[in-house]
Scaffold this motif. Sequence first.
Motif, mmCIF file in Angstrom:
data_model
loop_
_atom_site.group_PDB
_atom_site.id
_atom_site.type_symbol
_atom_site.label_atom_id
_atom_site.label_comp_id
_atom_site.label_asym_id
_atom_site.label_seq_id
_atom_site.Cartn_x
_atom_site.Cartn_y
_atom_site.Cartn_z
ATOM 1 N N PRO A 40 0.835 -1.201 0.000
ATOM 2 C CA PRO A 40 0.000 0.000 0.000
ATOM 3 C C PRO A 40 0.870 1.251 0.000
ATOM 4 C CG PRO A 40 -0.037 -1.039 2.160
ATOM 5 C CD PRO A 40 0.717 -1.958 1.248
ATOM 6 N N PRO A 41 0.386 2.330 -0.615
ATOM 7 C CA PRO A 41 1.176 3.561 -0.633
ATOM 8 C C PRO A 41 1.353 4.120 0.771
ATOM 9 C CG PRO A 41 -1.021 3.953 -1.507
ATOM 10 C CD PRO A 41 -0.893 2.487 -1.301
ATOM 11 N N ARG A 42 2.484 4.776 0.970
ATOM 12 C CA ARG A 42 2.753 5.376 2.275
ATOM 13 C C ARG A 42 1.871 6.600 2.473
ATOM 14 N NH1 ARG A 42 8.853 6.492 2.141
ATOM 15 N NH2 ARG A 42 8.667 6.051 -0.039
ATOM 16 N N ARG A 43 1.452 6.793 3.695
ATOM 17 C CA ARG A 43 0.607 7.944 4.012
ATOM 18 C C ARG A 43 1.481 9.156 4.347
ATOM 19 N NH1 ARG A 43 -4.274 7.342 4.189
ATOM 20 N NH2 ARG A 43 -5.663 5.765 4.953
ATOM 21 N N GLY A 44 0.906 10.346 4.163
ATOM 22 C CA GLY A 44 1.562 11.559 4.584
ATOM 23 C C GLY A 44 2.423 12.233 3.541
ATOM 24 N N TRP A 45 2.523 11.699 2.339
ATOM 25 C CA TRP A 45 3.391 12.325 1.346
ATOM 26 C C TRP A 45 2.753 13.566 0.741
ATOM 27 C CZ3 TRP A 45 1.805 13.023 -3.646
ATOM 28 C CH2 TRP A 45 0.698 12.298 -4.052
ATOM 29 N N THR A 46 1.448 13.788 0.932
ATOM 30 C CA THR A 46 0.783 14.936 0.322
ATOM 31 C C THR A 46 0.896 16.200 1.155
ATOM 32 O OG1 THR A 46 -1.299 14.317 1.347
ATOM 33 C CG2 THR A 46 -0.887 13.500 -0.868
ATOM 34 N N THR A 47 1.445 16.145 2.342
ATOM 35 C CA THR A 47 1.528 17.329 3.195
ATOM 36 C C THR A 47 2.374 18.414 2.550
ATOM 37 O OG1 THR A 47 1.333 15.912 5.116
ATOM 38 C CG2 THR A 47 2.123 18.143 5.496
ATOM 39 N N GLY A 48 3.530 18.070 2.017
ATOM 40 C CA GLY A 48 4.412 19.059 1.389
ATOM 41 C C GLY A 48 3.800 19.725 0.169
ATOM 42 N N PRO A 49 3.342 18.973 -0.834
ATOM 43 C CA PRO A 49 2.732 19.611 -2.003
ATOM 44 C C PRO A 49 1.481 20.422 -1.662
ATOM 45 C CG PRO A 49 3.339 17.366 -2.532
ATOM 46 C CD PRO A 49 3.548 17.538 -1.056
ATOM 47 N N LEU A 50 0.670 19.933 -0.717
ATOM 48 C CA LEU A 50 -0.530 20.672 -0.341
ATOM 49 C C LEU A 50 -0.168 21.988 0.339
ATOM 50 C CD1 LEU A 50 -3.587 20.491 -0.380
ATOM 51 C CD2 LEU A 50 -3.493 19.424 1.864
ATOM 52 N N LEU A 51 0.861 21.978 1.162
ATOM 53 C CA LEU A 51 1.317 23.206 1.815
ATOM 54 C C LEU A 51 1.833 24.208 0.774
ATOM 55 C CD1 LEU A 51 1.889 24.650 4.517
ATOM 56 C CD2 LEU A 51 4.149 23.596 4.448
ATOM 57 N N LEU A 52 2.601 23.739 -0.189
ATOM 58 C CA LEU A 52 3.090 24.634 -1.248
ATOM 59 C C LEU A 52 1.947 25.222 -2.068
ATOM 60 C CD1 LEU A 52 6.222 22.675 -2.522
ATOM 61 C CD2 LEU A 52 6.175 24.779 -1.186
ATOM 62 N N LEU A 53 0.925 24.422 -2.322
ATOM 63 C CA LEU A 53 -0.228 24.919 -3.071
ATOM 64 C C LEU A 53 -0.954 26.011 -2.296
ATOM 65 C CD1 LEU A 53 -2.020 24.557 -5.572
ATOM 66 C CD2 LEU A 53 -3.335 22.921 -4.246
ATOM 67 N N TRP A 54 -1.151 25.807 -1.004
ATOM 68 C CA TRP A 54 -1.816 26.827 -0.197
ATOM 69 C C TRP A 54 -0.979 28.101 -0.103
ATOM 70 C CZ3 TRP A 54 -6.602 27.498 0.669
ATOM 71 C CH2 TRP A 54 -7.474 26.424 0.727
ATOM 72 N N ILE A 55 0.322 27.983 0.002
ATOM 73 C CA ILE A 55 1.181 29.173 0.028
ATOM 74 C C ILE A 55 1.049 29.935 -1.284
ATOM 75 C CG2 ILE A 55 3.597 29.923 0.020
ATOM 76 C CD1 ILE A 55 4.149 27.715 2.091
ATOM 77 N N LEU A 56 1.015 29.227 -2.403
ATOM 78 C CA LEU A 56 0.857 29.867 -3.709
ATOM 79 C C LEU A 56 -0.491 30.579 -3.804
ATOM 80 C CD1 LEU A 56 2.026 30.287 -6.561
ATOM 81 C CD2 LEU A 56 0.849 28.187 -7.222
ATOM 82 N N VAL A 57 -1.545 29.958 -3.302
ATOM 83 C CA VAL A 57 -2.877 30.585 -3.332
ATOM 84 C C VAL A 57 -2.888 31.855 -2.493
ATOM 85 C CG1 VAL A 57 -5.262 30.264 -2.546
ATOM 86 C CG2 VAL A 57 -4.129 28.473 -3.872
#
Length: 74
Positions: A40-57
């Motif tokens: 199964p895929p590891r959990r928690g890898w989306t925290t970094g990209p999601l944070l960068l997206l919110w900073i950009l917004v």
Amino acid sequence: MTAPSNPDPDPRNLPDGGMRPGETPPAESGTGTGTGPHRPPRRGWTTGPLLLLWILVVVCALFFLVYAIILATD
């Protein structure tokens, strides 16, 4: 009309020396590349990209807010 293919032919219709049921190769689904244990895929890898997206917004929203304030004060 053609009958559907059957990997195990009817043993009554086999000529002498023909293949018996169960001696045929596996179907396409048995030769796929998806072999090996399921990992199964590891959990928690989306925290970094999601944070960068919110900073950009937030940066874009601040840019347009400042731009609107500058246009309103001129």
